[in-house]
Design a protein around this motif. Structure first.
Motif, mmCIF file in Angstrom:
data_model
loop_
_atom_site.group_PDB
_atom_site.id
_atom_site.type_symbol
_atom_site.label_atom_id
_atom_site.label_comp_id
_atom_site.label_asym_id
_atom_site.label_seq_id
_atom_site.Cartn_x
_atom_site.Cartn_y
_atom_site.Cartn_z
ATOM 1 N N PHE A 183 0.825 -1.204 0.000
ATOM 2 C CA PHE A 183 0.000 0.000 0.000
ATOM 3 C C PHE A 183 0.866 1.263 0.000
ATOM 4 O O PHE A 183 0.406 2.338 0.376
ATOM 5 C CB PHE A 183 -0.935 0.004 1.212
ATOM 6 C CG PHE A 183 -1.970 -1.087 1.170
ATOM 7 C CD1 PHE A 183 -3.088 -0.966 0.364
ATOM 8 C CD2 PHE A 183 -1.807 -2.245 1.917
ATOM 9 C CE1 PHE A 183 -4.045 -1.974 0.310
ATOM 10 C CE2 PHE A 183 -2.752 -3.257 1.875
ATOM 11 C CZ PHE A 183 -3.876 -3.124 1.066
ATOM 12 N N SER A 184 2.089 1.091 -0.431
ATOM 13 C CA SER A 184 3.000 2.233 -0.532
ATOM 14 C C SER A 184 2.837 2.889 -1.904
ATOM 15 O O SER A 184 2.915 2.221 -2.937
ATOM 16 C CB SER A 184 4.450 1.770 -0.345
ATOM 17 O OG SER A 184 5.342 2.836 -0.591
ATOM 18 N N PHE A 185 2.618 4.194 -1.904
ATOM 19 C CA PHE A 185 2.392 4.916 -3.152
ATOM 20 C C PHE A 185 3.528 5.893 -3.468
ATOM 21 O O PHE A 185 3.354 6.804 -4.276
ATOM 22 C CB PHE A 185 1.063 5.678 -3.079
ATOM 23 C CG PHE A 185 -0.127 4.785 -2.872
ATOM 24 C CD1 PHE A 185 -0.734 4.151 -3.939
ATOM 25 C CD2 PHE A 185 -0.629 4.561 -1.595
ATOM 26 C CE1 PHE A 185 -1.825 3.318 -3.754
ATOM 27 C CE2 PHE A 185 -1.720 3.730 -1.394
ATOM 28 C CZ PHE A 185 -2.317 3.106 -2.476
ATOM 29 N N GLU A 186 4.662 5.677 -2.836
ATOM 30 C CA GLU A 186 5.789 6.589 -3.029
ATOM 31 C C GLU A 186 6.255 6.625 -4.481
ATOM 32 O O GLU A 186 6.649 7.681 -4.988
ATOM 33 C CB GLU A 186 6.952 6.177 -2.119
ATOM 34 C CG GLU A 186 6.660 6.369 -0.632
ATOM 35 C CD GLU A 186 7.821 5.928 0.233
ATOM 36 O OE1 GLU A 186 8.844 5.487 -0.343
ATOM 37 O OE2 GLU A 186 7.704 6.024 1.467
ATOM 38 N N ASN A 187 6.196 5.470 -5.145
ATOM 39 C CA ASN A 187 6.666 5.418 -6.537
ATOM 40 C C ASN A 187 5.819 6.272 -7.471
ATOM 41 O O ASN A 187 6.295 6.726 -8.513
ATOM 42 C CB ASN A 187 6.675 3.971 -7.036
ATOM 43 C CG ASN A 187 7.760 3.146 -6.383
ATOM 44 O OD1 ASN A 187 8.677 3.692 -5.773
ATOM 45 N ND2 ASN A 187 7.668 1.835 -6.499
ATOM 46 N N TYR A 188 4.557 6.482 -7.110
ATOM 47 C CA TYR A 188 3.689 7.305 -7.950
ATOM 48 C C TYR A 188 4.019 8.793 -7.833
ATOM 49 O O TYR A 188 3.531 9.597 -8.628
ATOM 50 C CB TYR A 188 2.221 7.094 -7.570
ATOM 51 C CG TYR A 188 1.666 5.748 -7.980
ATOM 52 C CD1 TYR A 188 2.223 5.032 -9.028
ATOM 53 C CD2 TYR A 188 0.576 5.198 -7.315
ATOM 54 C CE1 TYR A 188 1.719 3.801 -9.406
ATOM 55 C CE2 TYR A 188 0.055 3.965 -7.687
ATOM 56 C CZ TYR A 188 0.633 3.268 -8.735
ATOM 57 O OH TYR A 188 0.128 2.051 -9.106
ATOM 58 N N LEU A 189 4.811 9.132 -6.830
ATOM 59 C CA LEU A 189 5.153 10.535 -6.608
ATOM 60 C C LEU A 189 6.510 10.902 -7.196
ATOM 61 O O LEU A 189 6.965 12.034 -7.043
ATOM 62 C CB LEU A 189 5.144 10.844 -5.103
ATOM 63 C CG LEU A 189 3.809 10.587 -4.381
ATOM 64 C CD1 LEU A 189 3.947 10.865 -2.894
ATOM 65 C CD2 LEU A 189 2.699 11.434 -4.989
ATOM 66 N N THR A 190 7.148 9.948 -7.860
ATOM 67 C CA THR A 190 8.437 10.232 -8.483
ATOM 68 C C THR A 190 8.235 11.009 -9.775
ATOM 69 O O THR A 190 7.130 11.062 -10.331
ATOM 70 C CB THR A 190 9.198 8.931 -8.783
ATOM 71 O OG1 THR A 190 8.437 8.145 -9.719
ATOM 72 C CG2 THR A 190 9.432 8.129 -7.512
ATOM 73 N N ILE A 237 -3.962 -0.293 -6.475
ATOM 74 C CA ILE A 237 -3.763 0.046 -5.060
ATOM 75 C C ILE A 237 -2.865 -0.965 -4.353
ATOM 76 O O ILE A 237 -2.010 -0.598 -3.550
ATOM 77 C CB ILE A 237 -5.126 0.143 -4.342
ATOM 78 C CG1 ILE A 237 -5.908 1.355 -4.869
ATOM 79 C CG2 ILE A 237 -4.949 0.251 -2.822
ATOM 80 C CD1 ILE A 237 -7.340 1.420 -4.387
ATOM 81 N N ILE A 238 -3.029 -2.258 -4.676
ATOM 82 C CA ILE A 238 -2.306 -3.297 -3.932
ATOM 83 C C ILE A 238 -1.049 -3.789 -4.640
ATOM 84 O O ILE A 238 -0.314 -4.610 -4.087
ATOM 85 C CB ILE A 238 -3.223 -4.506 -3.646
ATOM 86 C CG1 ILE A 238 -3.596 -5.223 -4.953
ATOM 87 C CG2 ILE A 238 -4.459 -4.080 -2.876
ATOM 88 C CD1 ILE A 238 -4.384 -6.502 -4.747
ATOM 89 N N ALA A 239 -0.788 -3.310 -5.851
ATOM 90 C CA ALA A 239 0.369 -3.793 -6.614
ATOM 91 C C ALA A 239 1.656 -3.646 -5.808
ATOM 92 O O ALA A 239 1.905 -2.587 -5.224
ATOM 93 C CB ALA A 239 0.486 -3.032 -7.926
#
Length: 286
Positions: free
Chosen positions: A177-184, A235-237
Motif C-alpha cells: 500500500f506504498s504509493f511513493e513510486n507514484y510521486l516520483t 492500489i495493492i500492486a
C-alpha cells in the motif's frame, strides 16, 4: 501507436540484440491486438456508437503509461484479460455457456501467470455467471476447473523444461500500500492524468448510464466492475511503476467514449481530440 511504443522503449533504454528485438516486436503485436478486441467488445454489446473513439482513447491512455508498453509480462496479461472479459460479456448471448465460462477462466488463469494479481479478475467471471446463468451449479464450478487446468499445464511445462514443479510461492505476489513510486518524477504525470480521467469519465458515464437500455445494463455493470478491479490492483500492486495501470485503460476507454459521444460543439470535440493526442508527447518529457 507505433510512435508511442517505440518512444517508450527508447526512453527506457533499448539494446539491439536478437532477443530484445524479438520481444520488442512481440510486444507491439500484442499491443496492436488490443484494438480489434476492444472494438469488438464495444460494438457487439452496443456499449458505444460505431466509431473508433474507444481505440483512440485506449491508445491515449496507454501512451501516457510508457512503463506498461515496455513490460512484456504486463502486455501479455492485459491481452488475455481483455480476451477473458470478452468471453464473460458474451455470456449474455446464452450460447455455449459452459465453453465460454471455461474459455474466460483459462484466459484469466494464463494472465495471472504473467502478472499474478490478474487473478482478481476472476470475480468478474463469477459476476457474469450471476447476471446471465446463475441457476446451473456447474457454471460456478467451471472457473475453478479452468484455473486448475492452467495450473496443471504450467506444472507440465516446468517439469519438461526446468525439471521441477511449478512453485506457487514464486507465483504469488505480495500486497503493498506504498504509493511513493507514484510521486516520483517518472510517474507523477502519468498517474495524475489517469486519476483525472477516471474521475471525469466515470462521472460522465454515470450521468449517461440511466439512458442505457435495460438489456445492456448487466454488461455495463461488468465493465464498471472491471474498472473497479483494475483500480484495486493498482492500489495493492507490490511494485508500483504505473505499468499496472494498464488494467484500467480498457474499461476506462470504453467509459470515456461516452464523453466523446455527447452532443456538443464540433470545435470542442476537435479540441478534446487534440488534447488526447498531445498529452502522451508531454508524458514522454517526464
Amino acid at each position: 501507436m507505433l510512435v508511442f511504443y517505440i518512444a517508450a522503449n527508447l526512453k527506457k533504454g533499448f539494446v539491439i540484440e536478437y532477443a530484445s528485438v524479438l520481444l520488442l516486436i512481440a510486444g507491439f503485436v500484442i499491443y496492436v491486438l488490443y484494438m480489434p478486441v476492444l472494438n469488438l467488445i464495444t460494438q457487439k454489446n452496443d456499449l458505444t456508437l460505431k466509431s473508433t473513439n474507444t481505440i483512440l482513447l485506449f491508445a491515449f491512455l496507454t501512451a501516457i503509461l510508457p512503463n506498461s508498453l515496455t513490460d512484456i509480462g504486463i502486455l501479455v496479461a492485459n491481452l488475455f484479460l481483455i480476451l477473458g472479459i470478452r468471453s464473460v460479456l458474451t455470456l449474455g448471448s446464452g450460447k455455449h455457456i459452459k465453453a465460454t465460462i471455461l474459455d474466460a477462466s483459462l484466459c484469466i488463469g494464463i494472465a495471472s501467470l504473467a502478472y499474478f494479481w490478474s487473478i482478481a479478475f476472476i470475480s468478474i467471471l463469477f459476476l457474469g455467471i450471476l447476471y446471465f446463468e446463475p441457476k446451473n451449479y456447474r457454471n460456478w464450478v467451471i472457473p475453478i476447473i479452468g484455473l486448475m487446468i492452467v495450473y496443471i499445464l504450467t506444472n507440465c511445462f516446468t517439469l519438461v523444461f526446468y525439471d521441477s514443479f511449478f512453485e506457487i510461492n514464486n507465483y504469488m505476489n505480495a500486497v503493498s500500500f506504498s504509493f511513493e513510486n507514484y510521486l516520483t518524477k517518472d510517474s507523477i504525470f502519468s498517474s495524475g492524468v489517469l486519476i483525472i480521467c477516471v474521475v471525469f469519465f466515470f462521472s460522465m458515464y454515470i450521468t449517461k448510464f440511466k439512458r442505457k437500455p435495460a438489456k445492456t445494463k448487466p454488461v455495463v455493470n461488468l465493465i464498471l466492475m472491471q474498472l473497479l478491479v483494475g483500480l484495486i490492483i493498482v492500489i495493492i500492486a507490490p511494485e508500483k511503476n504505473t505499468s499496472e495501470m494498464i488494467f484500467i485503460a480498457g474499461p476506462l476507454a470504453i467509459i470515456g467514449t461516452t464523453y466523446l459521444e455527447l452532443d456538443y460543439n464540433e470545435l470542442v470535440k476537435e479540441i478534446n481530440i487534440w488534447v488526447f493526442l498531445l498529452i502522451p508527447f508531454i508524458a514522454l518529457l517526464f
